[in-house]
Design an enzyme around this catalytic site. Structure first.
Site, PDB file in Angstrom:
ATOM      1  N   CYS A 215       0.841  -0.937  -0.052  1.00 29.42           N
ATOM      2  CA  CYS A 215      -0.016  -0.096   0.170  1.00 29.42           C
ATOM      3  C   CYS A 215       0.897   1.147   0.092  1.00 29.42           C
ATOM      4  CB  CYS A 215      -1.177   0.103   1.087  1.00 29.42           C
ATOM      5  SG  CYS A 215      -0.026   0.319   2.844  1.00 29.42           S
TER       6      CYS A 215
ATOM      7  N   CYS B  37      -1.485   1.957  -3.956  1.00 23.48           N
ATOM      8  CA  CYS B  37      -0.387   2.367  -4.387  1.00 23.48           C
ATOM      9  C   CYS B  37      -0.131   2.719  -5.701  1.00 23.48           C
ATOM     10  CB  CYS B  37       0.827   1.385  -3.917  1.00 23.48           C
ATOM     11  SG  CYS B  37       0.743  -0.239  -4.440  1.00 23.48           S
TER      12      CYS B  37
ATOM     13  N   CYS C 275       3.255   0.802  -7.902  1.00 26.48           N
ATOM     14  CA  CYS C 275       3.387  -0.600  -7.433  1.00 26.48           C
ATOM     15  C   CYS C 275       4.079  -1.604  -8.820  1.00 26.48           C
ATOM     16  CB  CYS C 275       1.959  -1.192  -7.263  1.00 26.48           C
ATOM     17  SG  CYS C 275       1.345  -0.619  -5.611  1.00 26.48           S
TER      18      CYS C 275
END
Length: 219
Positions: free
Chosen positions: A94, A168, A172
């Site tokens: 996250c 995120c 990511c």
């Protein structure tokens, strides 16, 4: 082993030098036959630097660095084929690695025990775990207070069988051959325990479903 004092930054205190040397000795023993002193030192010091930039309490930095370096070395060993035990590895990502991903980590460890491996990370790691998330998990008998926000690294992502992202976005990382899931969940940052409970419960439901899909028995 090469002296850590010679390879460290000059601003480290004597106690920090000693703590890092002790950590390096422990890691060298754990990974004996897999990685040599140079690799151990490189991972330990780069892990230390990850936490030193955000003003964390210096006394705890060597401990955080050792824990993070251990996880990274375990991940590298999986990527390079040195360690394969058949257990699925799930990585929760996250933004701050302070709430959602830490609750998911706590649930997976609690439910799966040693039948699966759980890691977590953040694109912009915070400095502490969300107190409301800690309190909400404590209500379920799960203690995540000893966890700490940390970034992800390439070896950790590459070692994962499943990467679960939670807000995120494009930050990511994506690697071929890895299963990815995106869990659209509210961010518990700034919320009180009452408002975190529904997020916690939804995370538990999704973790249980994921473990079932991975054929991992739960407690």
């Amino acid at each position: 082993m090469t002296s850590l004092a010679r390879s460290s930054r000059p601003d480290l205190s004597v106690d920090q030098h000693l703590a890092l040397r002790t950590a390096a000795t422990r890691l060298a023993a754990e990974f004996h036959g897999t990685y040599g002193p140079e690799t151990i030192e490189r991972f330990l010091h780069s892990s230390y630097d990850q936490f030193a930039v955000d003003g964390r309490i210096p006394h705890y930095l060597p401990l955080l660095a050792e824990r993070f370096a251990r996880q990274r070395l375990q991940a590298l060993a999986r990527v390079e084929g040195h360690h394969r035990d058949g257990r699925p590895v799930v990585l929760f990502l996250c933004t701050h690695n302070a709430g959602r991903s830490q609750m998911a980590l706590g649930f997976l460890i609690h439910l799966a025990g040693d039948r699966a491996v759980a890691w977590s990370g953040g694109s912009e790691p915070g400095t502490e775990i969300n107190p409301a998330a800690v309190a909400a998990m404590t209500e379920r008998g799960i203690d995540i207070s000893d966890e700490f926000p940390k970034p992800w690294t390439d070896e950790v992502v590459r070692a994962a069988d499943v990467v679960v992202t939670m807000g995120c976005g494009d930050a990511c990382p994506v690697f071929p051959g890895t299963r990815y899931e995106n869990w659209d969940l509210a961010d518990p940052a700034g919320l009180d325990v009452d408002d975190v409970r529904p997020i916690r419960d939804e995370i538990e439901r999704r973790v249980r479903r994921l473990l079932d899909e991975l054929n991992v028995p739960t407690r």
